[in-house]
Enzyme design. Structure first.
Site, PDB file in Angstrom:
ATOM      1  N   ASP A 132       0.196   2.741   7.363  1.00  0.00           N
ATOM      2  CA  ASP A 132       0.367   1.378   6.857  1.00  0.00           C
ATOM      3  C   ASP A 132      -0.909   0.888   6.173  1.00  0.00           C
ATOM      4  OD1 ASP A 132       1.770  -0.922   6.374  1.00  0.00           O
ATOM      5  OD2 ASP A 132       1.487  -1.780   8.365  1.00  0.00           O
ATOM      6  N   ASN A 140      12.338  -0.751   4.092  1.00  0.00           N
ATOM      7  CA  ASN A 140      11.504  -0.829   2.890  1.00  0.00           C
ATOM      8  C   ASN A 140      12.315  -1.051   1.606  1.00  0.00           C
ATOM      9  OD1 ASN A 140       9.014   1.496   4.178  1.00  0.00           O
ATOM     10  ND2 ASN A 140       8.940  -0.744   4.119  1.00  0.00           N
TER      11      ASN A 140
HETATM   12  C1  IPE Z   1       6.112   0.657   8.343  1.00  0.00           C
HETATM   13  O1  IPE Z   1       5.341  -0.131   7.525  1.00  0.00           O
HETATM   14  C2  IPE Z   1       6.887   1.650   7.529  1.00  0.00           C
HETATM   15  C3  IPE Z   1       6.103   2.712   6.937  1.00  0.00           C
HETATM   16  C4  IPE Z   1       4.844   2.961   7.153  1.00  0.00           C
HETATM   17  C5  IPE Z   1       6.834   3.589   6.047  1.00  0.00           C
HETATM   18  P1  IPE Z   1       5.855  -1.532   6.971  1.00  0.00           P
HETATM   19  O2  IPE Z   1       4.734  -2.101   6.190  1.00  0.00           O
HETATM   20  O3  IPE Z   1       7.154  -1.375   6.266  1.00  0.00           O
HETATM   21  O4  IPE Z   1       6.109  -2.332   8.324  1.00  0.00           O
HETATM   22  P2  IPE Z   1       6.113  -3.875   8.628  1.00  0.00           P
HETATM   23  O5  IPE Z   1       6.974  -4.533   7.589  1.00  0.00           O
HETATM   24  O6  IPE Z   1       4.702  -4.346   8.561  1.00  0.00           O
HETATM   25  O7  IPE Z   1       6.672  -3.969  10.016  1.00  0.00           O
HETATM   26  C1  IPE Z   2       2.438   1.564   3.853  1.00  0.00           C
HETATM   27  O1  IPE Z   2       1.752   0.593   3.154  1.00  0.00           O
HETATM   28  C2  IPE Z   2       3.396   2.342   3.001  1.00  0.00           C
HETATM   29  C3  IPE Z   2       4.793   1.960   3.172  1.00  0.00           C
HETATM   30  C4  IPE Z   2       5.264   1.145   4.038  1.00  0.00           C
HETATM   31  C5  IPE Z   2       5.733   2.545   2.270  1.00  0.00           C
HETATM   32  P1  IPE Z   2       2.354  -0.829   2.810  1.00  0.00           P
HETATM   33  O2  IPE Z   2       2.943  -0.766   1.447  1.00  0.00           O
HETATM   34  O3  IPE Z   2       3.255  -1.317   3.879  1.00  0.00           O
HETATM   35  O4  IPE Z   2       1.010  -1.671   2.784  1.00  0.00           O
HETATM   36  P2  IPE Z   2       0.791  -3.138   3.373  1.00  0.00           P
HETATM   37  O5  IPE Z   2       1.241  -3.134   4.785  1.00  0.00           O
HETATM   38  O6  IPE Z   2       1.599  -4.065   2.502  1.00  0.00           O
HETATM   39  O7  IPE Z   2      -0.672  -3.348   3.233  1.00  0.00           O
HETATM   40 MG    MG Z   3       2.934  -2.401   5.547  1.00  0.00          MG
END
Ligand code: IPE
Ligand code: IPE
Ligand code: MG
Length: 228
Positions: free
Chosen positions: A12, A60
């Site tokens: 993340d 997502n």
């Molecule tokens: C979790 O991250 C999913 C992945 C790393 C693919 P998200 O960024 O989607 O999770 P939330 O929304 O903070 O719970």
């Molecule tokens: C993790 O990074 C990757 C996925 C969830 C696909 P994020 O895109 O969730 O990054 P943040 O949480 O918005 O910083």
């Molecule tokens: Mg995230």
């Protein structure tokens, strides 16, 4: 020292990393892929046997289409580019998740890269793509019904999950500081040790993985029992 057999990572913080550098979010995903390359190689060197990476969740899809499209194409491109390296390194790839949501050409590409590595056994890389633990459980229950299973045990349920045949994660790492599971491996992490770091995924290095493992090595795993 005991090396965790199976490590799962909620990668993340790509978006926050990009925003911090005043870049579009997709740049964070690009850098995130570079981290994936490093961490797969380091995990293998350290002696981890299974690495499960959460790359795209069933939730997502709520993101802007442009981000979803770029992220998915980066991931597929990454897997295609790395195929030869992975074959040589003895890495086997498994995709966890519901691939039926993807266009046929992406599914074909993914099946192809997995097939190329199917004979490898030394190191298993799981990429969770359109993965949600609740969806996985619903899918498993439907499959069990199809197979006429009316009295499943815990082992039966495990054997119908995308991770069938693999031991549960010993260590679950989440980057970027969020203290939640976000629908990842709900069944499999029943007794995993959890390690959360504030480091954003694109900044996560070999050293960060080694720190997570040394934290894991300090934990006393009791599995509900008493030690000594
Ligand atoms: C979790 O991250 C999913 C992945 C790393 C693919 P998200 O960024 O989607 O999770 P939330 O929304 O903070 O719970
Ligand atoms: C993790 O990074 C990757 C996925 C969830 C696909 P994020 O895109 O969730 O990054 P943040 O949480 O918005 O910083
Ligand atoms: Mg995230």
């Amino acid at each position: 020292m005991l090396i965790p057999w199976h490590v799962a990572i909620i990668m993340d913080g790509n978006g926050r990393w990009a925003v911090k550098q005043s870049l579009p979010r997709i740049w964070g995903h690009k850098r995130g892929i570079e981290t994936v390359k490093t961490i797969v190689q380091v995990a293998d060197t350290i002696g981890i046997k299974i690495l499960t990476l959460y790359a795209f969740s069933t939730e997502n899809w709520k993101r802007p289409k442009i981000e979803i499209d770029s992220l998915l194409s980066l991931l597929v491109q990454f897997l295609k580019n790395e195929t030869n390296k992975f074959i040589k390194a003895g890495i086997r790839l498994r995709i966890l998740g519901d691939l039926s949501k993807f266009p046929q050409e992406i599914r074909d590409e993914l099946n192809k890269v997995c097939m190329f590595m199917a004979k490898n056994t030394r190191f298993e890389l799981n990429i969770a793509l359109n993965y949600g633990a609740r969806q996985e459980l619903v899918h498993a229950f439907k499959e069990m019904l199809k197979h006429g299973i009316k009295n499943p045990t815990e082992q039966t349920i495990s054997s119908f999950l995308y991770t069938a045949g693999q031991p549960d994660p010993d260590l679950l790492i989440r980057t970027s500081g969020e203290l939640r599971i976000s629908n990842f491996l709900l069944w499999q992490i029943a007794y995993s040790e959890i390690y959360v770091t504030d480091t954003l995924w694109p900044d996560f290095t070999e050293n960060d993985l080694r720190i997570a493992i040394s934290e894991f090595q300090k934990r006393e795993r009791r599995f509900g029992g008493v030690n000594k």
